[in-house]
Design an enzyme around this catalytic site. Structure first.
Site, PDB file in Angstrom:
ATOM      1  N   THR A  16     -51.808  -9.219  44.753  1.00 58.15           N
ATOM      2  CA  THR A  16     -52.030 -10.678  44.850  1.00 58.15           C
ATOM      3  C   THR A  16     -51.344 -11.412  43.700  1.00 58.15           C
ATOM      4  O   THR A  16     -50.499 -12.288  43.914  1.00 58.15           O
ATOM      5  CB  THR A  16     -53.554 -10.967  44.815  1.00 58.15           C
ATOM      6  OG1 THR A  16     -54.175 -10.194  45.825  1.00 58.15           O
ATOM      7  CG2 THR A  16     -53.841 -12.432  45.031  1.00 58.15           C
ATOM      8  N   LYS A 107     -58.971  -8.147  32.540  1.00 56.92           N
ATOM      9  CA  LYS A 107     -60.131  -8.331  31.644  1.00 56.92           C
ATOM     10  C   LYS A 107     -60.889  -7.034  31.420  1.00 56.92           C
ATOM     11  O   LYS A 107     -61.537  -6.862  30.391  1.00 56.92           O
ATOM     12  CB  LYS A 107     -61.073  -9.406  32.161  1.00 56.92           C
ATOM     13  CG  LYS A 107     -61.745  -9.076  33.482  1.00 56.92           C
ATOM     14  CD  LYS A 107     -61.394 -10.073  34.508  1.00 56.92           C
ATOM     15  CE  LYS A 107     -61.429  -9.515  35.890  1.00 56.92           C
ATOM     16  NZ  LYS A 107     -60.723 -10.298  36.858  1.00 56.92           N
ATOM     17  N   VAL A 134     -59.146 -14.457  31.662  1.00 54.80           N
ATOM     18  CA  VAL A 134     -60.357 -15.297  31.783  1.00 54.80           C
ATOM     19  C   VAL A 134     -59.975 -16.626  32.432  1.00 54.80           C
ATOM     20  O   VAL A 134     -59.018 -17.271  31.993  1.00 54.80           O
ATOM     21  CB  VAL A 134     -61.000 -15.581  30.411  1.00 54.80           C
ATOM     22  CG1 VAL A 134     -62.256 -16.430  30.579  1.00 54.80           C
ATOM     23  CG2 VAL A 134     -61.308 -14.298  29.663  1.00 54.80           C
ATOM     24  N   ILE A 138     -56.811 -21.360  34.423  1.00 52.26           N
ATOM     25  CA  ILE A 138     -57.248 -22.337  33.402  1.00 52.26           C
ATOM     26  C   ILE A 138     -56.804 -21.881  32.021  1.00 52.26           C
ATOM     27  O   ILE A 138     -57.081 -20.746  31.629  1.00 52.26           O
ATOM     28  CB  ILE A 138     -58.788 -22.461  33.370  1.00 52.26           C
ATOM     29  CG1 ILE A 138     -59.329 -22.759  34.761  1.00 52.26           C
ATOM     30  CG2 ILE A 138     -59.244 -23.509  32.376  1.00 52.26           C
ATOM     31  CD1 ILE A 138     -60.850 -22.721  34.823  1.00 52.26           C
ATOM     32  N   GLY A 189     -59.779 -13.646  49.336  1.00 52.52           N
ATOM     33  CA  GLY A 189     -59.073 -12.946  48.254  1.00 52.52           C
ATOM     34  C   GLY A 189     -59.595 -13.268  46.862  1.00 52.52           C
ATOM     35  O   GLY A 189     -58.945 -12.984  45.855  1.00 52.52           O
ATOM     36  N   GLU A 192     -63.114  -9.191  43.670  1.00 56.25           N
ATOM     37  CA  GLU A 192     -62.423  -7.969  43.261  1.00 56.25           C
ATOM     38  C   GLU A 192     -62.511  -6.972  44.420  1.00 56.25           C
ATOM     39  O   GLU A 192     -63.340  -7.134  45.328  1.00 56.25           O
ATOM     40  CB  GLU A 192     -63.109  -7.369  42.028  1.00 56.25           C
ATOM     41  CG  GLU A 192     -63.125  -8.284  40.808  1.00 56.25           C
ATOM     42  CD  GLU A 192     -61.744  -8.528  40.221  1.00 56.25           C
ATOM     43  OE1 GLU A 192     -60.965  -7.571  40.067  1.00 56.25           O
ATOM     44  OE2 GLU A 192     -61.440  -9.695  39.924  1.00 56.25           O
ATOM     45  N   LYS A 207     -65.517 -11.322  30.885  1.00 58.03           N
ATOM     46  CA  LYS A 207     -64.846 -12.554  30.448  1.00 58.03           C
ATOM     47  C   LYS A 207     -65.564 -13.181  29.262  1.00 58.03           C
ATOM     48  O   LYS A 207     -64.924 -13.650  28.318  1.00 58.03           O
ATOM     49  CB  LYS A 207     -64.753 -13.525  31.629  1.00 58.03           C
ATOM     50  CG  LYS A 207     -63.796 -13.005  32.710  1.00 58.03           C
ATOM     51  CD  LYS A 207     -63.904 -13.799  33.997  1.00 58.03           C
ATOM     52  CE  LYS A 207     -62.954 -13.262  35.058  1.00 58.03           C
ATOM     53  NZ  LYS A 207     -63.208 -13.822  36.398  1.00 58.03           N
ATOM     54  N   GLY A 305     -57.054 -16.504  42.392  1.00 59.17           N
ATOM     55  CA  GLY A 305     -56.066 -16.809  43.433  1.00 59.17           C
ATOM     56  C   GLY A 305     -54.663 -16.497  42.945  1.00 59.17           C
ATOM     57  O   GLY A 305     -54.395 -16.429  41.746  1.00 59.17           O
TER      58      GLY A 305
HETATM   59  P1  NAP Z   1     -54.402  -6.352  43.773  1.00 62.41           P
HETATM   60  O1  NAP Z   1     -54.077  -7.408  44.771  1.00 62.41           O
HETATM   61  O2  NAP Z   1     -55.334  -5.274  44.147  1.00 62.41           O
HETATM   62  O3  NAP Z   1     -53.027  -5.725  43.290  1.00 62.41           O
HETATM   63  C1  NAP Z   1     -52.957  -4.624  42.447  1.00 62.41           C
HETATM   64  C2  NAP Z   1     -51.556  -4.056  42.504  1.00 62.41           C
HETATM   65  O4  NAP Z   1     -51.472  -2.990  41.562  1.00 62.41           O
HETATM   66  C3  NAP Z   1     -51.180  -3.488  43.872  1.00 62.41           C
HETATM   67  O5  NAP Z   1     -49.816  -3.694  44.063  1.00 62.41           O
HETATM   68  C4  NAP Z   1     -51.506  -2.008  43.683  1.00 62.41           C
HETATM   69  O6  NAP Z   1     -50.757  -1.148  44.510  1.00 62.41           O
HETATM   70  C5  NAP Z   1     -51.054  -1.822  42.252  1.00 62.41           C
HETATM   71  N1  NAP Z   1     -51.671  -0.652  41.650  1.00 62.41           N
HETATM   72  C6  NAP Z   1     -52.985  -0.437  41.449  1.00 62.41           C
HETATM   73  N2  NAP Z   1     -53.181   0.770  40.867  1.00 62.41           N
HETATM   74  C7  NAP Z   1     -51.951   1.310  40.725  1.00 62.41           C
HETATM   75  C8  NAP Z   1     -51.496   2.538  40.209  1.00 62.41           C
HETATM   76  N3  NAP Z   1     -52.346   3.452  39.741  1.00 62.41           N
HETATM   77  N4  NAP Z   1     -50.172   2.770  40.199  1.00 62.41           N
HETATM   78  C9  NAP Z   1     -49.308   1.853  40.678  1.00 62.41           C
HETATM   79  N5  NAP Z   1     -49.682   0.670  41.192  1.00 62.41           N
HETATM   80  C10 NAP Z   1     -50.990   0.401  41.222  1.00 62.41           C
HETATM   81  O7  NAP Z   1     -55.012  -6.996  42.436  1.00 62.41           O
HETATM   82  P2  NAP Z   1     -54.800  -8.483  41.909  1.00 62.41           P
HETATM   83  O8  NAP Z   1     -55.833  -9.369  42.528  1.00 62.41           O
HETATM   84  O9  NAP Z   1     -53.382  -8.875  41.987  1.00 62.41           O
HETATM   85  O10 NAP Z   1     -55.262  -8.317  40.383  1.00 62.41           O
HETATM   86  C11 NAP Z   1     -54.372  -7.863  39.395  1.00 62.41           C
HETATM   87  C12 NAP Z   1     -55.005  -8.113  38.030  1.00 62.41           C
HETATM   88  O11 NAP Z   1     -55.183  -9.511  37.855  1.00 62.41           O
HETATM   89  C13 NAP Z   1     -56.382  -7.487  37.827  1.00 62.41           C
HETATM   90  O12 NAP Z   1     -56.514  -7.077  36.494  1.00 62.41           O
HETATM   91  C14 NAP Z   1     -57.342  -8.630  38.126  1.00 62.41           C
HETATM   92  O13 NAP Z   1     -58.594  -8.497  37.495  1.00 62.41           O
HETATM   93  C15 NAP Z   1     -56.551  -9.768  37.527  1.00 62.41           C
HETATM   94  N6  NAP Z   1     -56.905 -11.085  38.040  1.00 62.41           N
HETATM   95  C16 NAP Z   1     -56.873 -11.294  39.380  1.00 62.41           C
HETATM   96  C17 NAP Z   1     -57.178 -12.562  39.859  1.00 62.41           C
HETATM   97  C18 NAP Z   1     -57.135 -12.861  41.330  1.00 62.41           C
HETATM   98  O14 NAP Z   1     -57.422 -13.986  41.707  1.00 62.41           O
HETATM   99  N7  NAP Z   1     -56.766 -11.932  42.194  1.00 62.41           N
HETATM  100  C19 NAP Z   1     -57.512 -13.579  38.966  1.00 62.41           C
HETATM  101  C20 NAP Z   1     -57.528 -13.324  37.592  1.00 62.41           C
HETATM  102  C21 NAP Z   1     -57.214 -12.069  37.144  1.00 62.41           C
HETATM  103  P3  NAP Z   1     -51.324  -0.615  45.916  1.00 62.41           P
HETATM  104  O15 NAP Z   1     -50.954  -1.663  46.885  1.00 62.41           O
HETATM  105  O16 NAP Z   1     -50.584   0.656  46.089  1.00 62.41           O
HETATM  106  O17 NAP Z   1     -52.801  -0.427  45.778  1.00 62.41           O
HETATM  107  N1  HSE Z   2     -62.959 -11.771  41.136  1.00 66.27           N
HETATM  108  C1  HSE Z   2     -62.655 -12.721  40.117  1.00 66.27           C
HETATM  109  C2  HSE Z   2     -63.420 -14.002  40.415  1.00 66.27           C
HETATM  110  C3  HSE Z   2     -61.169 -12.968  40.076  1.00 66.27           C
HETATM  111  O1  HSE Z   2     -64.011 -14.105  41.477  1.00 66.27           O
HETATM  112  O2  HSE Z   2     -63.430 -14.900  39.582  1.00 66.27           O
HETATM  113  C4  HSE Z   2     -60.750 -13.556  38.779  1.00 66.27           C
HETATM  114  O3  HSE Z   2     -60.945 -12.715  37.709  1.00 66.27           O
END
Ligand code: NAP
Ligand code: HSE
Length: 434
Positions: A16, A107, A134, A138, A189, A192, A207, A305
């Site tokens: 994402t 985080k 976090v 923002i 989406g 987690e 956070k 997002g």
């Molecule tokens: P996601 O959609 O699950 O994407 C994770 C990516 O990492 C996928 O491409 C996954 O590949 C890859 N991956 C995971 N483990 C791996 C491994 N062992 N080796 C190689 N590739 C690997 O997660 P996301 O939502 O983008 O979140 C990414 C980070 O941003 C996290 O730390 C999350 O806490 C943080 N974050 C997310 C948001 C949000 O809104 N989504 C907001 C703030 C912070 P596969 O497709 O093969 O699984």
């Molecule tokens: N799952 C988290 C949330 C994504 O709902 O705020 C951002 O860290």
């Protein structure tokens, strides 16, 4: 194009947020280049399944071998967007050891292993930045570390989990039940991969551990953060809250508690509808900061997002790129230069909302009042509205009382023959009664 003309990134994870970063760096490439003085490009992407990400192979070199990234002299910055503790932590340390600047949104790792990563960055004279960890899009890490650096911070309090805020909003405004609200948040989406960290409060705890460490310049270990989630919140509680002039929010709070030290906690609260955080709905997050010079400030926006989070990640990339262009690095690393005492939750005082099922007979109310009185818990409001089967539903709101007293009172209450069930107990965060 030579290394002199551009700054190259190795991206770990193209889910994402990773795909958002690719999109944003492409969309705004020209203006970002103007701001930095060099072009910024992702050149290699680390994946575990080449086939799944074959659609990216035309524009980027895909690899399943981290050495292809850390040993590439063209790559300046490693951006970790895989999530989870491992292998993310090990790969970030590996990249830092190879003198790559590291940007992450993770985080889980920052809350638990921040010190180790800062130390590695300092030892290798590179940057380690984590703005997106976090509050999603923002700006809050940089404001705490830089813009508010001259303040003594007294309090940081916020809605830092988009999933639960979305769920509570849907439950409150549409009367949805818990399971439907969660399914909707997952479909959008926000949650987690394993939503128990969202609904159970652990995501928010990570956070607030990070924010508390930055705000008070003293490391707040994750296992010292008191955590309660929203699993027990029902439509009844939401209705009672509304009736008393409150809404229910999952708050993350870090506060100086006088001589007792700093307390950090995550739990649902009854919040007056007039409080600025009460107006923060849906997936939006907001962080409220009180400092001795700035007074009160609130940071508001999209806490999760694809593009909002990519916005924060790209801001860190741009910051590192500017450091590279101007030949500076690791300017602002660990700011935990104090070791302030941590105040346990037992010493924190709050008013409480309590919902009980009791026998509907004379003398019950006085027995309950006596159980509270024995622990110096003073009652502000008592309401009996409806029968549930053979029992009466009783709702109480107390004046502020230390957590330890409330626990003792609840123990006494739970064994009273007239009390059939303690249905819920929720803290009230009301400046007028604290
Ligand atoms: P996601 O959609 O699950 O994407 C994770 C990516 O990492 C996928 O491409 C996954 O590949 C890859 N991956 C995971 N483990 C791996 C491994 N062992 N080796 C190689 N590739 C690997 O997660 P996301 O939502 O983008 O979140 C990414 C980070 O941003 C996290 O730390 C999350 O806490 C943080 N974050 C997310 C948001 C949000 O809104 N989504 C907001 C703030 C912070 P596969 O497709 O093969 O699984
Ligand atoms: N799952 C988290 C949330 C994504 O709902 O705020 C951002 O860290």
């Amino acid at each position: 194009m030579t290394k002199e003309d551009k700054i190259s990134i190795g991206l770990l994870g193209a889910g994402t947020v990773g795909s958002g970063v690719l999109e944003l760096l492409q969309k705004n490439a020209a203006s970002i280049a103007q701001k930095v003085g060099k072009q910024i490009q992702v050149t290699r992407i680390f994946v575990r399944d080449l086939e799944k990400y074959a659609h990216l192979a035309e524009s980027y070199a895909l690899t399943t071998d981290i050495d292809d990234i850390v040993n590439d002299p063209q790559i300046d910055i490693v951006v970790e967007l895989m999530g989870g503790e491992e292998p993310a932590k090990t790969l970030m340390l590996y990249a830092l050891a190879h003198k790559k600047h590291v940007v992450t949104a993770n985080k889980d790792v920052v809350a638990k292993y921040g010190r180790e990563l800062f130390d590695a960055a300092e030892a290798n004279q590179v940057d380690f930045l984590f703005e997106a960890s976090v509050g999603g899009g923002i700006p809050i890490i940089r404001p705490l570390k830089q813009c508010l650096a001259a303040n003594e911070i007294q309090e940081v309090m916020g809605i830092v989990n988009g999933t639960t805020n979305y769920m509570l909003t849907r439950m409150s405004q549409q009367g949805m039940d818990f399971a439907d609200a969660l399914a909707e948040a997952q479909a959008k989406g926000y949650a987690e991969a394993d939503p128990t960290a969202d609904v159970g409060g652990l995501d928010a705890a990570r956070k607030i551990a990070i924010l508390s460490s930055l705000a008070f310049n003293s490391r707040m270990p994750l296992d010292k953060v008191h955590v309660e989630g929203i699993e027990k919140i029902s439509k009844h509680d939401i209705e009672y809250a509304r009736e008393f002039g409150y809404c229910i929010k999952l708050l993350a709070i870090a506060k100086r508690e006088g001589e007792n030290g700093i307390n950090a906690r995550v739990h649902p609260v009854f919040l007056p509808v007039s409080h600025p955080l009460a107006a923060v709905n849906d997936v939006f997050n907001a962080i409220f900061v009180r400092g001795d010079a700035i007074g009160e400030a609130m940071f508001y926006g999209r806490g999760a997002g694809k593009l909002p989070t990519a916005s924060a990640v790209c801001a860190d990339i741009i910051d590192v790129a500017r450091d590279i262009v101007h030949k500076g690095a690791s300017r602002i690393l660990c700011t935990c230069f104090e070791e302030t005492k941590i105040c346990p939750i037992e010493k924190v005082a709050n008013p409480y909302y309590i919902r009980l099922l009791v026998a509907d007979q004379p003398g019950v109310l006085s027995a309950i009042a006596a159980a509270f009185g024995a622990q110096q818990v003073s009652l502000r409001t008592v309401v009996q509205k409806q029968r549930v089967g053979e029992y009466a539903e009783l709702v109480l709101i107390t004046y502020a009382v230390p957590d330890s007293h409330m626990r003792m009172a609840m123990q006494t209450l739970a064994v009273l023959p007239a009390v059939a069930e303690v249905s819920n107990i929720i803290r009230v965060e009301d400046p007028h009664f604290s």
